[in-house]
Design a protein around this motif. Structure first.
Motif, PDB file in Angstrom:
ATOM      1  N   VAL A   8      87.091 -45.095 -75.551  1.00  0.00           N
ATOM      2  CA  VAL A   8      87.412 -43.881 -75.490  1.00  0.00           C
ATOM      3  C   VAL A   8      86.419 -43.020 -74.821  1.00  0.00           C
ATOM      4  CG1 VAL A   8      88.673 -42.912 -77.193  1.00  0.00           C
ATOM      5  CG2 VAL A   8      88.784 -45.385 -77.069  1.00  0.00           C
ATOM      6  N   LEU A   9      85.669 -43.200 -76.002  1.00  0.00           N
ATOM      7  CA  LEU A   9      84.180 -42.096 -75.766  1.00  0.00           C
ATOM      8  C   LEU A   9      84.063 -41.729 -73.912  1.00  0.00           C
ATOM      9  CD1 LEU A   9      81.522 -42.954 -78.657  1.00  0.00           C
ATOM     10  CD2 LEU A   9      83.230 -41.506 -79.031  1.00  0.00           C
ATOM     11  N   ASP A  10      84.524 -42.415 -73.583  1.00  0.00           N
ATOM     12  CA  ASP A  10      84.574 -42.331 -72.819  1.00  0.00           C
ATOM     13  C   ASP A  10      85.187 -40.741 -71.412  1.00  0.00           C
ATOM     14  OD1 ASP A  10      81.825 -42.871 -71.538  1.00  0.00           O
ATOM     15  OD2 ASP A  10      82.782 -45.387 -71.331  1.00  0.00           O
ATOM     16  N   LYS A  11      85.943 -41.511 -71.999  1.00  0.00           N
ATOM     17  CA  LYS A  11      87.557 -40.311 -72.072  1.00  0.00           C
ATOM     18  C   LYS A  11      87.343 -38.594 -72.668  1.00  0.00           C
ATOM     19  CE  LYS A  11      91.271 -44.185 -71.840  1.00  0.00           C
ATOM     20  NZ  LYS A  11      92.627 -44.159 -72.875  1.00  0.00           N
ATOM     21  N   VAL A  12      86.263 -39.025 -73.670  1.00  0.00           N
ATOM     22  CA  VAL A  12      86.075 -37.404 -74.167  1.00  0.00           C
ATOM     23  C   VAL A  12      85.048 -37.057 -73.286  1.00  0.00           C
ATOM     24  CG1 VAL A  12      85.689 -36.692 -76.098  1.00  0.00           C
ATOM     25  CG2 VAL A  12      86.986 -37.914 -76.359  1.00  0.00           C
ATOM     26  N   ARG A  13      83.792 -37.718 -72.850  1.00  0.00           N
ATOM     27  CA  ARG A  13      82.735 -37.393 -72.633  1.00  0.00           C
ATOM     28  C   ARG A  13      82.746 -35.950 -71.590  1.00  0.00           C
ATOM     29  NH1 ARG A  13      80.170 -42.617 -73.877  1.00  0.00           N
ATOM     30  NH2 ARG A  13      78.886 -42.368 -75.080  1.00  0.00           N
ATOM     31  N   PRO A  14      83.947 -36.306 -70.852  1.00  0.00           N
ATOM     32  CA  PRO A  14      83.725 -35.123 -69.759  1.00  0.00           C
ATOM     33  C   PRO A  14      83.868 -33.665 -70.359  1.00  0.00           C
ATOM     34  CG  PRO A  14      85.191 -36.905 -68.422  1.00  0.00           C
ATOM     35  CD  PRO A  14      84.298 -37.152 -69.882  1.00  0.00           C
ATOM     36  N   MET A  15      84.454 -33.661 -70.863  1.00  0.00           N
ATOM     37  CA  MET A  15      85.352 -32.972 -71.912  1.00  0.00           C
ATOM     38  C   MET A  15      83.730 -31.719 -72.911  1.00  0.00           C
ATOM     39  SD  MET A  15      87.600 -32.017 -75.001  1.00  0.00           S
ATOM     40  CE  MET A  15      86.571 -32.916 -76.442  1.00  0.00           C
ATOM     41  N   LEU A  16      82.928 -32.969 -73.135  1.00  0.00           N
ATOM     42  CA  LEU A  16      82.004 -32.522 -74.054  1.00  0.00           C
ATOM     43  C   LEU A  16      80.701 -32.084 -72.925  1.00  0.00           C
ATOM     44  CD1 LEU A  16      81.788 -35.185 -76.540  1.00  0.00           C
ATOM     45  CD2 LEU A  16      82.583 -32.774 -76.978  1.00  0.00           C
ATOM     46  N   GLN A  17      80.944 -32.419 -71.795  1.00  0.00           N
ATOM     47  CA  GLN A  17      79.525 -32.660 -71.183  1.00  0.00           C
ATOM     48  C   GLN A  17      79.844 -31.306 -70.381  1.00  0.00           C
ATOM     49  OE1 GLN A  17      79.579 -36.218 -68.460  1.00  0.00           O
ATOM     50  NE2 GLN A  17      77.970 -37.475 -70.489  1.00  0.00           N
ATOM     51  N   SER A  18      81.315 -30.756 -69.999  1.00  0.00           N
ATOM     52  CA  SER A  18      81.419 -29.232 -69.446  1.00  0.00           C
ATOM     53  C   SER A  18      80.412 -27.908 -70.135  1.00  0.00           C
ATOM     54  CB  SER A  18      82.909 -29.291 -69.418  1.00  0.00           C
ATOM     55  OG  SER A  18      83.192 -29.149 -70.470  1.00  0.00           O
ATOM     56  N   ASP A  19      80.342 -29.120 -71.361  1.00  0.00           N
ATOM     57  CA  ASP A  19      80.352 -27.737 -72.371  1.00  0.00           C
ATOM     58  C   ASP A  19      78.443 -27.412 -72.469  1.00  0.00           C
ATOM     59  OD1 ASP A  19      83.066 -25.686 -72.506  1.00  0.00           O
ATOM     60  OD2 ASP A  19      83.408 -26.827 -73.994  1.00  0.00           O
ATOM     61  N   GLY A  20      78.044 -28.656 -72.111  1.00  0.00           N
ATOM     62  CA  GLY A  20      75.899 -28.868 -72.126  1.00  0.00           C
ATOM     63  C   GLY A  20      75.859 -29.883 -73.778  1.00  0.00           C
ATOM     64  N   GLY A  21      77.038 -30.412 -73.532  1.00  0.00           N
ATOM     65  CA  GLY A  21      77.320 -31.642 -74.430  1.00  0.00           C
ATOM     66  C   GLY A  21      77.749 -32.850 -74.387  1.00  0.00           C
ATOM     67  N   ASP A  22      77.644 -33.990 -75.528  1.00  0.00           N
ATOM     68  CA  ASP A  22      77.395 -35.430 -75.375  1.00  0.00           C
ATOM     69  C   ASP A  22      77.510 -36.027 -76.153  1.00  0.00           C
ATOM     70  OD1 ASP A  22      78.259 -37.202 -74.195  1.00  0.00           O
ATOM     71  OD2 ASP A  22      76.561 -37.489 -72.544  1.00  0.00           O
ATOM     72  N   VAL A  23      78.486 -37.194 -76.390  1.00  0.00           N
ATOM     73  CA  VAL A  23      78.307 -37.763 -77.676  1.00  0.00           C
ATOM     74  C   VAL A  23      78.135 -39.245 -77.322  1.00  0.00           C
ATOM     75  CG1 VAL A  23      80.914 -38.965 -77.321  1.00  0.00           C
ATOM     76  CG2 VAL A  23      80.056 -38.447 -79.491  1.00  0.00           C
ATOM     77  N   GLU A  24      77.295 -39.621 -78.606  1.00  0.00           N
ATOM     78  CA  GLU A  24      76.524 -41.071 -78.776  1.00  0.00           C
ATOM     79  C   GLU A  24      76.810 -42.046 -79.390  1.00  0.00           C
ATOM     80  OE1 GLU A  24      72.130 -42.523 -79.262  1.00  0.00           O
ATOM     81  OE2 GLU A  24      72.860 -40.749 -78.590  1.00  0.00           O
ATOM     82  N   LEU A  25      77.966 -43.346 -79.329  1.00  0.00           N
ATOM     83  CA  LEU A  25      77.995 -44.307 -80.461  1.00  0.00           C
ATOM     84  C   LEU A  25      76.399 -44.672 -81.147  1.00  0.00           C
ATOM     85  CD1 LEU A  25      79.896 -45.310 -81.963  1.00  0.00           C
ATOM     86  CD2 LEU A  25      79.658 -47.428 -79.981  1.00  0.00           C
ATOM     87  N   VAL A  26      76.814 -44.993 -82.096  1.00  0.00           N
ATOM     88  CA  VAL A  26      76.193 -44.897 -82.696  1.00  0.00           C
ATOM     89  C   VAL A  26      75.404 -46.153 -83.386  1.00  0.00           C
ATOM     90  CG1 VAL A  26      74.539 -44.338 -85.062  1.00  0.00           C
ATOM     91  CG2 VAL A  26      74.931 -42.741 -83.126  1.00  0.00           C
ATOM     92  N   ASN A  27      77.331 -46.249 -84.277  1.00  0.00           N
ATOM     93  CA  ASN A  27      77.879 -47.719 -85.067  1.00  0.00           C
ATOM     94  C   ASN A  27      79.147 -47.226 -85.424  1.00  0.00           C
ATOM     95  OD1 ASN A  27      77.106 -50.231 -86.587  1.00  0.00           O
ATOM     96  ND2 ASN A  27      77.224 -49.055 -88.785  1.00  0.00           N
ATOM     97  N   VAL A  28      79.497 -48.364 -85.757  1.00  0.00           N
ATOM     98  CA  VAL A  28      81.481 -49.441 -85.913  1.00  0.00           C
ATOM     99  C   VAL A  28      81.157 -50.050 -87.335  1.00  0.00           C
ATOM    100  CG1 VAL A  28      83.430 -49.755 -85.353  1.00  0.00           C
ATOM    101  CG2 VAL A  28      81.525 -48.745 -83.489  1.00  0.00           C
ATOM    102  N   THR A  29      81.131 -49.349 -88.287  1.00  0.00           N
ATOM    103  CA  THR A  29      80.984 -49.961 -89.810  1.00  0.00           C
ATOM    104  C   THR A  29      81.717 -51.213 -89.589  1.00  0.00           C
ATOM    105  OG1 THR A  29      82.364 -48.825 -91.364  1.00  0.00           O
ATOM    106  CG2 THR A  29      80.131 -48.212 -90.485  1.00  0.00           C
ATOM    107  N   ASP A  30      81.957 -51.509 -90.714  1.00  0.00           N
ATOM    108  CA  ASP A  30      82.834 -53.153 -90.818  1.00  0.00           C
ATOM    109  C   ASP A  30      84.139 -52.932 -91.676  1.00  0.00           C
ATOM    110  OD1 ASP A  30      81.022 -55.212 -90.047  1.00  0.00           O
ATOM    111  OD2 ASP A  30      79.988 -55.233 -92.251  1.00  0.00           O
ATOM    112  N   LYS A  31      83.945 -50.987 -92.131  1.00  0.00           N
ATOM    113  CA  LYS A  31      85.364 -51.331 -92.618  1.00  0.00           C
ATOM    114  C   LYS A  31      85.718 -50.207 -91.936  1.00  0.00           C
ATOM    115  CE  LYS A  31      83.354 -50.447 -97.348  1.00  0.00           C
ATOM    116  NZ  LYS A  31      83.139 -49.486 -98.738  1.00  0.00           N
TER     117      LYS A  31
END
Length: 74
Positions: A8-31
């Motif tokens: 899902v983050l791979d789908k969002v990345r192009p939008m962020l990267q077009s503005d010079g940003g990005d997102v990195e997955l750190v963790n998915v908690t048990d909750k």
């Protein structure tokens, strides 16, 4: 679950990267909380919280019902 979140983050990345940003997955908690790190232009941007909640979180929650929320971590 981690692989689904990455996909899902791979789908969002192009939008962020077009503005010079990005997102990195750190963790998915048990909750079901997805922890991400905003990087590039997104890091420290005054609109980053809006991008996180209205963009990233909205899409992740829609595509993966088991996720309860998305939060930014440093």
């Amino acid at each position: 679950m981690r692989e689904k979140v990455e996909a899902v983050l791979d789908k969002v990345r192009p939008m962020l990267q077009s503005d010079g940003g990005d997102v990195e997955l750190v963790n998915v908690t048990d909750k079901g909380i997805v922890q991400v790190r905003l990087t590039g232009a997104c890091k420290g941007c005054p609109m980053s919280q809006m991008t996180l909640k209205n963009g990233i979180e909205r899409i992740v929650l829609k595509e993966i019902p088991a996720v309860k929320g998305v939060e930014a971590v440093d």
